[in-house]
Motif scaffolding. Structure first.
Motif, PDB file in Angstrom:
ATOM      1  N   GLY A  12     -13.001   3.345  -0.383  1.00 21.60           N
ATOM      2  CA  GLY A  12     -12.455   3.977   0.808  1.00 21.60           C
ATOM      3  C   GLY A  12     -11.570   3.087   1.657  1.00 21.60           C
ATOM      4  N   ARG A  13     -11.320   1.850   1.235  1.00 21.04           N
ATOM      5  CA  ARG A  13     -10.479   0.938   2.024  1.00 21.04           C
ATOM      6  C   ARG A  13      -8.991   1.157   1.784  1.00 21.04           C
ATOM      7  NH1 ARG A  13     -14.386  -2.809   0.001  1.00 21.04           N
ATOM      8  NH2 ARG A  13     -12.795  -3.455  -1.463  1.00 21.04           N
ATOM      9  N   CYS A  14      -8.620   1.993   0.866  1.00 21.99           N
ATOM     10  CA  CYS A  14      -7.236   2.357   0.537  1.00 21.99           C
ATOM     11  C   CYS A  14      -6.459   1.237  -0.138  1.00 21.99           C
ATOM     12  CB  CYS A  14      -6.477   2.820   1.773  1.00 21.99           C
ATOM     13  SG  CYS A  14      -7.236   4.234   2.573  1.00 21.99           S
ATOM     14  N   GLY A  15      -7.049   0.110  -0.399  1.00 22.15           N
ATOM     15  CA  GLY A  15      -6.345  -0.975  -1.072  1.00 22.15           C
ATOM     16  C   GLY A  15      -6.930  -2.329  -0.731  1.00 22.15           C
ATOM     17  N   THR A  16      -6.128  -3.361  -0.925  1.00 19.63           N
ATOM     18  CA  THR A  16      -6.544  -4.739  -0.689  1.00 19.63           C
ATOM     19  C   THR A  16      -5.528  -5.419   0.211  1.00 19.63           C
ATOM     20  OG1 THR A  16      -7.441  -4.748  -2.932  1.00 19.63           O
ATOM     21  CG2 THR A  16      -7.235  -6.870  -1.845  1.00 19.63           C
ATOM     22  N   ARG A  17      -5.997  -6.223   1.143  1.00 21.03           N
ATOM     23  CA  ARG A  17      -5.113  -6.972   2.039  1.00 21.03           C
ATOM     24  C   ARG A  17      -5.123  -8.439   1.643  1.00 21.03           C
ATOM     25  NH1 ARG A  17      -2.548  -5.012   6.041  1.00 21.03           N
ATOM     26  NH2 ARG A  17      -3.117  -3.032   6.930  1.00 21.03           N
ATOM     27  N   TYR A  18      -3.934  -9.003   1.574  1.00 27.28           N
ATOM     28  CA  TYR A  18      -3.739 -10.432   1.367  1.00 27.28           C
ATOM     29  C   TYR A  18      -2.874 -10.923   2.521  1.00 27.28           C
ATOM     30  CZ  TYR A  18      -5.387  -9.613  -3.368  1.00 27.28           C
ATOM     31  OH  TYR A  18      -6.139  -9.257  -4.455  1.00 27.28           O
ATOM     32  N   GLY A  19      -3.503 -11.343   3.610  1.00 23.53           N
ATOM     33  CA  GLY A  19      -2.758 -11.730   4.807  1.00 23.53           C
ATOM     34  C   GLY A  19      -2.097 -10.504   5.399  1.00 23.53           C
ATOM     35  N   ARG A  20      -0.781 -10.528   5.546  1.00 21.72           N
ATOM     36  CA  ARG A  20      -0.055  -9.370   6.074  1.00 21.72           C
ATOM     37  C   ARG A  20       0.316  -8.373   4.981  1.00 21.72           C
ATOM     38  NH1 ARG A  20       4.631 -11.605   9.873  1.00 21.72           N
ATOM     39  NH2 ARG A  20       5.683 -10.649   8.128  1.00 21.72           N
ATOM     40  N   LEU A  21       0.142  -8.758   3.720  1.00 20.20           N
ATOM     41  CA  LEU A  21       0.494  -7.906   2.594  1.00 20.20           C
ATOM     42  C   LEU A  21      -0.641  -6.933   2.290  1.00 20.20           C
ATOM     43  CD1 LEU A  21       2.503  -7.321   0.276  1.00 20.20           C
ATOM     44  CD2 LEU A  21       1.281  -9.027  -1.056  1.00 20.20           C
ATOM     45  N   HIS A  22      -0.322  -5.654   2.176  1.00 19.12           N
ATOM     46  CA  HIS A  22      -1.307  -4.633   1.829  1.00 19.12           C
ATOM     47  C   HIS A  22      -0.914  -4.011   0.489  1.00 19.12           C
ATOM     48  CE1 HIS A  22      -3.026  -0.537   1.808  1.00 19.12           C
ATOM     49  NE2 HIS A  22      -4.068  -1.174   2.277  1.00 19.12           N
ATOM     50  N   LEU A  23      -1.788  -4.120  -0.507  1.00 17.68           N
ATOM     51  CA  LEU A  23      -1.556  -3.519  -1.822  1.00 17.68           C
ATOM     52  C   LEU A  23      -2.401  -2.263  -1.935  1.00 17.68           C
ATOM     53  CD1 LEU A  23      -1.664  -6.702  -4.072  1.00 17.68           C
ATOM     54  CD2 LEU A  23       0.334  -5.508  -3.197  1.00 17.68           C
ATOM     55  N   ALA A  24      -1.766  -1.122  -2.149  1.00 19.99           N
ATOM     56  CA  ALA A  24      -2.476   0.149  -2.261  1.00 19.99           C
ATOM     57  C   ALA A  24      -3.309   0.173  -3.539  1.00 19.99           C
ATOM     58  CB  ALA A  24      -1.492   1.307  -2.262  1.00 19.99           C
ATOM     59  N   CYS A  25      -4.420   0.846  -3.468  1.00 15.71           N
ATOM     60  CA  CYS A  25      -5.303   1.001  -4.623  1.00 15.71           C
ATOM     61  C   CYS A  25      -4.574   1.809  -5.695  1.00 15.71           C
ATOM     62  CB  CYS A  25      -6.585   1.722  -4.206  1.00 15.71           C
ATOM     63  SG  CYS A  25      -7.695   2.103  -5.573  1.00 15.71           S
ATOM     64  N   THR A  26      -4.618   1.355  -6.930  1.00  8.64           N
ATOM     65  CA  THR A  26      -3.925   2.051  -8.001  1.00  8.64           C
ATOM     66  C   THR A  26      -4.695   3.270  -8.488  1.00  8.64           C
ATOM     67  OG1 THR A  26      -4.911   0.592  -9.646  1.00  8.64           O
ATOM     68  CG2 THR A  26      -2.733  -0.014  -8.808  1.00  8.64           C
ATOM     69  N   PHE A  27      -5.983   3.344  -8.212  1.00  6.46           N
ATOM     70  CA  PHE A  27      -6.791   4.466  -8.679  1.00  6.46           C
ATOM     71  C   PHE A  27      -6.619   5.685  -7.785  1.00  6.46           C
ATOM     72  CE2 PHE A  27     -10.792   6.801  -9.384  1.00  6.46           C
ATOM     73  CZ  PHE A  27     -10.731   6.919 -10.769  1.00  6.46           C
ATOM     74  N   CYS A  28      -6.676   5.482  -6.470  1.00  7.42           N
ATOM     75  CA  CYS A  28      -6.564   6.616  -5.541  1.00  7.42           C
ATOM     76  C   CYS A  28      -5.171   6.728  -4.933  1.00  7.42           C
ATOM     77  CB  CYS A  28      -7.597   6.510  -4.437  1.00  7.42           C
ATOM     78  SG  CYS A  28      -7.346   5.134  -3.293  1.00  7.42           S
ATOM     79  N   GLY A  29      -4.294   5.782  -5.211  1.00  7.78           N
ATOM     80  CA  GLY A  29      -2.946   5.821  -4.671  1.00  7.78           C
ATOM     81  C   GLY A  29      -2.882   5.478  -3.198  1.00  7.78           C
ATOM     82  N   GLY A  30      -3.874   4.754  -2.690  1.00  7.63           N
ATOM     83  CA  GLY A  30      -3.873   4.360  -1.294  1.00  7.63           C
ATOM     84  C   GLY A  30      -4.413   5.417  -0.355  1.00  7.63           C
ATOM     85  N   ARG A  31      -5.064   6.465  -0.879  1.00  8.01           N
ATOM     86  CA  ARG A  31      -5.614   7.514  -0.027  1.00  8.01           C
ATOM     87  C   ARG A  31      -7.045   7.224   0.402  1.00  8.01           C
ATOM     88  NH1 ARG A  31      -3.561   9.508  -4.048  1.00  8.01           N
ATOM     89  NH2 ARG A  31      -1.987  11.025  -4.407  1.00  8.01           N
TER      90      ARG A  31
END
Length: 95
Positions: A12-31
């Protein structure tokens, strides 16, 4: 289809954060949820074949220069025979 549930990959976090960079989850598409209208297990079927060249964007501009949409003005139409794996050239029936 199933009811929307929390994404099992990102929880449910919609992705992963690396500092200011946010990578959307590839499974749910960032939803953050899957299921309902966003079911990743059931992708839409691929199209059977690409649309004809005459229906693709950009043809109207090319049609002003090229006299025939099938042979492009050469008078011959190439054809690939899948069984014998050969390329043949036939006279254009539209010109």
């Amino acid at each position: 289809m199933t009811d929307p549930i929390v994404c099992p990959q990102c929880h449910g976090r919609c992705g992963t954060r690396y500092g200011r960079l946010h990578l959307a989850c590839t499974f749910c598409g960032g939803r953050g949820v899957v299921g309902g209208d966003h079911e990743p297990a059931e992708p839409p079927p691929p199209p059977e074949r690409p649309p004809p060249a005459l229906q693709q964007r950009g043809w109207s501009l090319l049609a002003t220069v090229v006299p025939c949409p099938y042979c492009f003005g050469s008078g011959r139409v190439p054809h690939v025979d899948q069984q014998s794996r050969t390329l043949t050239s036939l006279p254009c029936t539209e010109c």
